[in-house]
Motif scaffolding. Structure first.
Motif: not given
Ligand SMILES: CC(=O)SCCNC(=O)CCNC(=O)[C@H](O)C(C)(C)COP(=O)(O)OP(=O)(O)OC[C@H]1O[C@@H](n2cnc3c(N)ncnc32)[C@H](O)[C@@H]1OP(=O)(O)O
Ligand SMILES: O=C([O-])CC(=O)C(=O)O
Length: 369
Positions: A247-248, A250-253
């Protein structure tokens, strides 16, 4: 004037040094001619400290003398303890450490002496006092009584004792010592560069180290070890870590503990050593799931981004199992790095050229008030 511009000074040679070099091709961290990993396997932190400041690996007698000299410098001025107590409860422990080291400068009578001999004595004083500021910064924040160093313990056992309040087992002491060695020196990271830039104005060792603390605090650098542990605890399990990482991403984190300016496409040799230490410690502490979770996270990052873990990824769970509070992970890193930074400042003072780069100007021209 050359027009070449390298954002982040990537691959720019900023200094000549005889202290250390990352040989990425050979996967070797060269420290004064030795491989850092071999040092971590076969020597002690104080051997490496002696090597860094004197240039040669100490004999057993020389190492014992160094340990005696450090122990003779144990103790903090009373006012430093008062300053630590005056800082607010919510203070970040890297800020507490930065303040403590900065304040300590005024108590060193040799502050303005830049000679090699005086700088060596100051580095030894810092080796003695920085762990005490680290441990007592935490005591102050948590409103507990200050701990005093115990001279009957080895340097490393005492450091861990001051943090945890418990004399470590031999295994814990050895693993902590290895971690201090792998954190001790690493060529030209942002913090060491910051210290050398400061020292290049002929400013003093304490000021340069204070700047290095501020640099190391950031999560793109030393602060990552604390962020890694927060992530592992939030994930809670192998499956939880995979979900969290995906999920990180996917959020470009960025995922803390992965990637490295120099090793981006190769493994950080220090991470591999700490991975082995974690395997042994997790077994000893009956926490195999923590090791399994870290390995699973490593696989996710290899599969998704072809990224390798850096030292902080595996040092974080090792420190957790050693009983070190999470907000002391980065201060401990700085304590270990104090000797590396000190040797760079000494080298800068001995052969100085002021750092003063130029810019690629992108602002307006020809405006008039
Ligand atoms: C002991 C230490 O101090 S080691 C460093 C500790 N810091 C961390 O662990 C923080 C996480 N890592 C990072 O942020 C980076 O890897 C850094 C800051 C250490 C190095 O970054 P840089 O050299 O500036 O690499 P850069 O930003 O160019 O990254 C290259 C690519 O890898 C990606 N990448 C690099 N690190 C990560 C990461 N941790 N998570 C996700 N993606 C990453 C970047 O997004 C970029 O992808 P793109 O080309 O698709 O845009
Ligand atoms: O070398 C770097 O850029 C960061 C790092 O791993 C360290 O300081 O140990």
């Amino acid at each position: 004037m050359s027009n070449s511009y390298h954002p982040g000074l990537e691959n720019v040679i900023a200094s000549e040094t005889a202290i250390s070099y990352l040989d990425v091709e050979k996967e070797e961290i060269v420290v004064r001619g030795y491989d850092l990993i071999e040092l971590a396997q076969n020597a002690t932190y104080l051997d490496v400290a002696g090597l860094l400041i004197e240039g040669t690996l100490p004999t057993e007698d020389e190492r014992n003398t160094l340990e005696e000299r450090i122990k003779s410098e144990y103790g903090l001025p009373r006012n430093i303890c008062s300053i630590l107590r005056l800082l607010p409860e919510q203070a970040d422990l890297m800020d507490v450490l930065r303040t403590g080291i900065s304040a300590l400068a005024s108590y060193d009578e040799e502050l303005e002496d830049r000679s090699k001999e005086a700088n060596t004595r100051k580095a030894i004083r810092l080796l003695a006092k920085v762990p005490q500021i680290v441990a007592n910064g935490y005591q102050a924040k948590t409103k507990r009584v200050f701990v005093n160093p115990r001279e009957d313990l080895s340097y490393t056992a005492n450091f861990l004792y001051m943090i945890t309040g418990r004399v470590p087992t031999k295994m814990e002491e050895d693993i902590f010592d290895q971690s201090l060695i792998v954190y001790s020196e690493h060529e030209m990271p942002n913090s060491t560069f910051a210290a050398r830039v400061i020292a290049s104005t002929q400013s003093d060792l304490y000021g340069a180290l204070t700047g290095a603390v501020a640099s190391l605090k950031g999560t793109l650098h030393g602060g990552a070890n604390e962020a890694v542990m927060e992530m592992l605890l939030a994930a809670g399990s192998e499956a939880g870590l995979e979900t969290l990482m995906l999920s990180k991403l996917a959020q470009k984190e960025r995922i803390m503990g992965f990637g490295h300016r120099v090793y981006m496409k190769k493994a950080d040799p220090r991470a591999l050593l700490m991975k082995d230490a974690l395997a042994a410690l997790a077994l000893e502490k009956n926490q195999p799931e923590l090791y399994a979770m870290c390995v699973a996270g490593e696989e996710v990052m290899k599969r998704e981004k072809s990224l390798h873990p850096n030292l902080d990824y595996y040092a974080a769970p090792v420190y957790y199992l050693l009983g070190i509070p999470i907000d002391l992970f980065t201060p401990v890193f700085l304590a270990a790095r104090t000797i590396g930074v000190s040797s760079h400042v000494m080298e800068q003072h001995a052969n100085n050229r002021l750092f003063r780069p130029r810019v690629h100007y992108t602002g307006p021209r020809n405006l008039h008030p």
